[in-house]
Design a protein around this motif. Structure first.
Motif, PDB file in Angstrom:
ATOM      1  N   LYS A 239       6.362  19.092  -9.997  1.00  0.00           N
ATOM      2  CA  LYS A 239       5.191  20.635  -9.323  1.00  0.00           C
ATOM      3  C   LYS A 239       6.632  21.101  -9.073  1.00  0.00           C
ATOM      4  N   GLY A 240       8.460  19.885  -9.115  1.00  0.00           N
ATOM      5  CA  GLY A 240       9.352  20.132  -8.513  1.00  0.00           C
ATOM      6  C   GLY A 240       9.533  20.339  -7.025  1.00  0.00           C
ATOM      7  N   LEU A 241       9.498  19.159  -6.454  1.00  0.00           N
ATOM      8  CA  LEU A 241       9.564  19.419  -5.105  1.00  0.00           C
ATOM      9  C   LEU A 241       9.989  17.800  -4.845  1.00  0.00           C
ATOM     10  N   VAL A 242      10.328  17.413  -3.056  1.00  0.00           N
ATOM     11  CA  VAL A 242      10.990  16.422  -2.986  1.00  0.00           C
ATOM     12  C   VAL A 242      10.102  15.417  -2.349  1.00  0.00           C
ATOM     13  N   PHE A 243       9.957  14.683  -2.455  1.00  0.00           N
ATOM     14  CA  PHE A 243       9.056  13.604  -1.840  1.00  0.00           C
ATOM     15  C   PHE A 243       9.839  12.466  -0.833  1.00  0.00           C
ATOM     16  N   ASN A 244       9.474  12.630   0.702  1.00  0.00           N
ATOM     17  CA  ASN A 244      10.554  11.794   1.385  1.00  0.00           C
ATOM     18  C   ASN A 244      10.037  10.526   1.286  1.00  0.00           C
ATOM     19  N   PHE A 245      10.050   8.942   1.203  1.00  0.00           N
ATOM     20  CA  PHE A 245       9.445   8.147   2.337  1.00  0.00           C
ATOM     21  C   PHE A 245      10.064   7.566   3.105  1.00  0.00           C
ATOM     22  N   ILE A 246      10.176   7.391   4.845  1.00  0.00           N
ATOM     23  CA  ILE A 246      10.540   7.544   5.990  1.00  0.00           C
ATOM     24  C   ILE A 246      10.109   6.461   7.051  1.00  0.00           C
ATOM     25  N   LYS A 247      10.480   4.868   6.987  1.00  0.00           N
ATOM     26  CA  LYS A 247      10.074   4.254   7.613  1.00  0.00           C
ATOM     27  C   LYS A 247      11.250   4.225   9.064  1.00  0.00           C
ATOM     28  N   GLU A 248      10.510   4.841  10.348  1.00  0.00           N
ATOM     29  CA  GLU A 248      11.518   5.267  11.105  1.00  0.00           C
ATOM     30  C   GLU A 248      12.075   4.149  12.277  1.00  0.00           C
ATOM     31  N   ASN A 249      11.318   2.577  12.182  1.00  0.00           N
ATOM     32  CA  ASN A 249      11.914   1.220  12.579  1.00  0.00           C
ATOM     33  C   ASN A 249      10.949   0.789  11.430  1.00  0.00           C
ATOM     34  N   ASP A 250      11.605  -0.861  11.783  1.00  0.00           N
ATOM     35  CA  ASP A 250      10.486  -2.272  11.569  1.00  0.00           C
ATOM     36  C   ASP A 250       9.337  -1.757  11.228  1.00  0.00           C
ATOM     37  N   ILE A 251       8.837  -1.898  10.689  1.00  0.00           N
ATOM     38  CA  ILE A 251       7.877  -2.117   9.990  1.00  0.00           C
ATOM     39  C   ILE A 251       6.779  -3.617  10.113  1.00  0.00           C
ATOM     40  N   PRO A 252       5.509  -3.843  10.413  1.00  0.00           N
ATOM     41  CA  PRO A 252       5.028  -4.906  10.035  1.00  0.00           C
ATOM     42  C   PRO A 252       4.036  -4.889   9.042  1.00  0.00           C
ATOM     43  N   ASP A 253       4.814  -6.078   8.443  1.00  0.00           N
ATOM     44  CA  ASP A 253       4.228  -6.220   6.117  1.00  0.00           C
ATOM     45  C   ASP A 253       2.304  -6.513   6.917  1.00  0.00           C
TER      46      ASP A 253
ATOM     47  N   LEU B  19       0.925  -1.058   0.057  1.00  0.00           N
ATOM     48  CA  LEU B  19      -0.028  -0.464  -0.087  1.00  0.00           C
ATOM     49  C   LEU B  19       0.854   1.004   0.213  1.00  0.00           C
ATOM     50  N   LEU B  20       2.072   1.472   0.996  1.00  0.00           N
ATOM     51  CA  LEU B  20       2.284   2.965   0.976  1.00  0.00           C
ATOM     52  C   LEU B  20       3.838   2.657  -0.328  1.00  0.00           C
ATOM     53  N   ASN B  21       3.615   1.945  -0.795  1.00  0.00           N
ATOM     54  CA  ASN B  21       4.687   1.505  -1.973  1.00  0.00           C
ATOM     55  C   ASN B  21       4.036   2.658  -3.266  1.00  0.00           C
ATOM     56  N   VAL B  22       3.212   1.111  -3.681  1.00  0.00           N
ATOM     57  CA  VAL B  22       2.128   2.461  -4.236  1.00  0.00           C
ATOM     58  C   VAL B  22       1.863   3.996  -4.021  1.00  0.00           C
ATOM     59  N   THR B  23       1.638   4.180  -3.486  1.00  0.00           N
ATOM     60  CA  THR B  23       1.600   5.688  -2.554  1.00  0.00           C
ATOM     61  C   THR B  23       2.458   6.607  -2.866  1.00  0.00           C
ATOM     62  N   LYS B  24       3.609   6.236  -2.937  1.00  0.00           N
ATOM     63  CA  LYS B  24       4.930   6.081  -3.146  1.00  0.00           C
ATOM     64  C   LYS B  24       5.518   6.376  -4.523  1.00  0.00           C
ATOM     65  N   SER B  25       4.605   5.551  -5.537  1.00  0.00           N
ATOM     66  CA  SER B  25       4.698   6.258  -6.862  1.00  0.00           C
ATOM     67  C   SER B  25       4.118   6.716  -7.051  1.00  0.00           C
ATOM     68  N   ASP B  26       2.964   6.824  -6.940  1.00  0.00           N
ATOM     69  CA  ASP B  26       2.304   7.850  -7.360  1.00  0.00           C
ATOM     70  C   ASP B  26       2.213   8.978  -7.272  1.00  0.00           C
ATOM     71  N   LEU B  27       3.415   9.592  -5.684  1.00  0.00           N
ATOM     72  CA  LEU B  27       3.593  10.970  -4.945  1.00  0.00           C
ATOM     73  C   LEU B  27       4.580  11.592  -5.713  1.00  0.00           C
ATOM     74  N   VAL B  28       5.995  10.645  -5.861  1.00  0.00           N
ATOM     75  CA  VAL B  28       6.992  10.861  -6.104  1.00  0.00           C
ATOM     76  C   VAL B  28       6.752  11.417  -8.049  1.00  0.00           C
ATOM     77  N   LEU B  29       5.670  11.133  -8.563  1.00  0.00           N
ATOM     78  CA  LEU B  29       5.683  11.567 -10.139  1.00  0.00           C
ATOM     79  C   LEU B  29       5.173  12.849  -9.714  1.00  0.00           C
ATOM     80  N   ARG B  30       4.030  12.521  -8.749  1.00  0.00           N
ATOM     81  CA  ARG B  30       3.234  14.090  -8.725  1.00  0.00           C
ATOM     82  C   ARG B  30       4.020  15.375  -7.650  1.00  0.00           C
ATOM     83  N   ALA B  31       4.933  14.594  -7.288  1.00  0.00           N
ATOM     84  CA  ALA B  31       5.847  15.725  -6.548  1.00  0.00           C
ATOM     85  C   ALA B  31       6.615  16.737  -7.762  1.00  0.00           C
ATOM     86  N   GLU B  32       7.309  15.157  -8.366  1.00  0.00           N
ATOM     87  CA  GLU B  32       9.015  15.689  -9.578  1.00  0.00           C
ATOM     88  C   GLU B  32       8.118  16.585 -10.587  1.00  0.00           C
TER      89      GLU B  32
END
Length: 565
Positions: free
Chosen positions: A285-299, A270-283
């Motif tokens: 617009k000339g923006l940087v999109f950061n996707f950060i997992k702060e620790n281990d997340i259950p899948d 779910l997060l990877n699809v969201t990331k791929s969509d936002l990366v393109l939309r941010a680019e």
């Protein structure tokens, strides 16, 4: 002394009795005086008691008259029944509402005056006053002339000197105005639902043509200079669809019809699809999109994937809308696992225009934006944040904001999910790459009365080499299906002659068992809250809302094809 003389006794011959007899005589005289005195006292007391009794009777009669006046001037009915539900007391309001006199009603049972069909109660009609409950409440209606009157009954149980139930004392209150208002509100709500559903259908139908044709054109060869126009056309269609969905979601939440579902899903996908969509939309617009997992997340977790996805997308889209320079970041942190449940914190941070302290009080209100200029400049309905907050509230969570004007904003929420022990599952719709659109070995029968929608389906089917036939109504579809065999039916729900539900019922009732069990997928622009449940009731095998993406339709067809894995 006179009696002694009459008896011939001479006291002079017996001087020793003289003193004794004189004493008796004096005592007798004193007794007579005391007796006379007592009679006088009793007579006075009797008069006083008579006067007091008369006064008490007058006070009693006055109090009784006063109480009767009060009771008979009460707007509602006051009644008493015995243990069998027979009336033992009724005030004058009874005659006003029922039309029966008190004299002819006392001693009769409540069942003599009510029809079972008029009573709205959880209790059985014949046992309303026999169930020995401490308190009873129910509503009934009464047809009087050309109007229906509504009444509410409230009563409490009476007991005798032994503490045993002896009947009920209660009131019957006229609630006609309240009930009529309730009925009007219900009808208004139903009318609103029908209006929203109809408008949604009417808007989605041409919108399906717009987005469908845009998708088809993007899949075909086009001139380089047309690329930007086609993408803008597709984006505009999808943006309009998003606005419609916001309004429908908001209405569902307000009416309490939105339900939380729990299914196993991959959080990483779910997060990877969201990331791929936002990366393109941010680019773009000339923006940087950061996707950060702060620790281990259950899948694999158990929860409502669609609502979580909607909340995250709302927050990220909001950040993208109000950020002109800098970056947008999505942080996910595991706050701890307890008893097979994980608590996650999601945080969206942007470097956008920010929100003042004053405006932070209103941004979660419906149709509200931080300021009128934001609405004019950036657009939108002002429903994204309120919907996200309400979606979290019904999951025992909340949405918070930290921001300063001109310094960006941080939206965050914490939510708990169950952890699934199931191994990672393959989910085709979560794959980041575009489908290859290989030919599909499938024969499809489509019911579609809208020519533009039919045109789009034809173009897609030709690209995917799908064998198909299109019927313009349910009757034509039924005739075609009886004469030929198909692998799948795509059924529009709103059609002339036979609608989708009627056509499906006819197919499920066919004597040929194999033909009656063909997979039927509802394909409709309707967006009523109960549409999915209704399709299940009519034994349909799935539901796809229009406008649909080519990828979703392709995957649906592939799942029913002969070469499916």
């Amino acid at each position: 002394m006179r009696q002694l003389k009459k008896s011939g006794l001479d006291l002079l011959d017996n001087p020793k009795y003289t003193d004794f007899l004189n004493m008796i005589n004096e005592a007798y005289k004193d007794f007579e005086k005391d007796h006379e005195h007592l009679e006088n006292i009793l007579e006075v007391s009797s008069k006083e008691l008579f006067i007091a009794n008369k006064k008490l009777k007058q006070e009693r009669d006055y109090t009784k008259t006063k109480l009767e006046k009060i009771v008979n001037n009460v707007g509602g009915v006051i009644f008493q029944t015995d243990a069998d539900g027979n009336f033992t007391y009724l005030n004058q309001a009874w005659t006003k509402y029922s039309g029966y006199s008190i004299a002819e009603s006392i001693g009769k049972n409540y069942k003599d005056f009510l029809k079972p069909s008029y009573v709205h109660s959880k209790l059985k009609f014949n046992e309303i006053f026999l169930n020995k409950k401490d308190a009873i409440e129910f509503v009934f209606k009464l047809k009087k002339k050309s109007r229906v009157l509504w009444f509410e009954v409230k009563c409490k149980q009476d007991t005798d000197t032994s503490g045993l139930p002896s009947g009920y004392t209660g009131t019957i209150t006229n609630i006609t105005n309240l009930k009529e208002t309730e009925i009007k509100l219900k009808k208004a709500s139903q009318s609103k639902d029908v209006f929203l559903s109809t408008m949604s259908h009417e808007i989605r139908t041409p919108l399906n043509a717009v987005t469908g044709l845009a998708n088809i054109l993007l899949m075909e060869d086009f001139l380089p200079e047309q690329s930007e126009n086609l993408k803008a056309l597709k984006y505009s269609g999808e943006h309009l669809l998003g606005l419609i969905n916001d309004l429908l979601d908001f209405d569902k939440i307000k009416s309490g019809k939105l339900k939380i579902t729990e299914d196993v899903f991959s959080l990483n996908q779910l997060l990877n699809v969201t990331k791929s969509d936002l990366v393109l939309r941010a680019e773009n617009k000339g923006l940087v999109f950061n996707f950060i997992k702060e620790n281990d997340i259950p899948d694999n977790i158990i929860g409502d994937k669609l609502k979580l996805n909607q909340i995250i997308k709302n927050l990220l889209s909001n950040a993208l809308k109000f950020t002109e320079n800098g970056s947008i970041s999505l942080y996910i942190k595991n706050l701890g696992i307890d008893k097979n449940k994980v608590k996650l914190r999601f945080k969206v941070v942007d470097t956008g225009i920010g929100i003042s302290k004053e405006d932070q009080k209103t941004i979660f209100e419906s149709f509200m934006q931080a300021n009128p200029e934001a609405s004019i400049k950036y657009g939108g309905t002002g429903l994204g944040l309120p919907i996200s907050k309400k979606l979290l509230n019904i999951q025992n969570s909340d949405l918070t904001v930290e921001s300063k004007l001109g310094e960006g904003a941080t939206f965050s929420f914490e939510i708990t999910f169950k952890i699934s022990n199931r191994l990672s599952t393959f989910s085709p719709e979560m794959i980041e790459m575009q489908p290859d659109y290989l030919p599909i070995d499938l024969k499809v029968l489509v019911a579609e009365d809208n020519k533009m929608n039919a045109l789009i389906l034809k173009r897609l089917f030709l690209k995917w080499k799908v064998n198909y036939e299109i019927a313009e109504n349910g009757k034509e579809l039924l005739d075609r299906y009886i004469k030929s065999n198909f692998d799948l039916i795509l059924m529009d729900l709103q059609m002339p002659l036979l609608n989708g539900y009627e056509a499906t019922t006819a197919i499920r009732n066919l004597p040929n068992k194999k033909k009656s069990q063909i997979p039927i997928i509802a394909l409709t622009a309707f967006a009523q809250t109960d549409i999915k449940e209704k399709t299940r009731q009519y034994k349909m095998d799935g539901f796809m809302s229009k406008p649909f993406s080519p990828e979703k339709l392709y995957n649906l067809l592939k799942s029913h094809s002969k070469q499916k894995q």
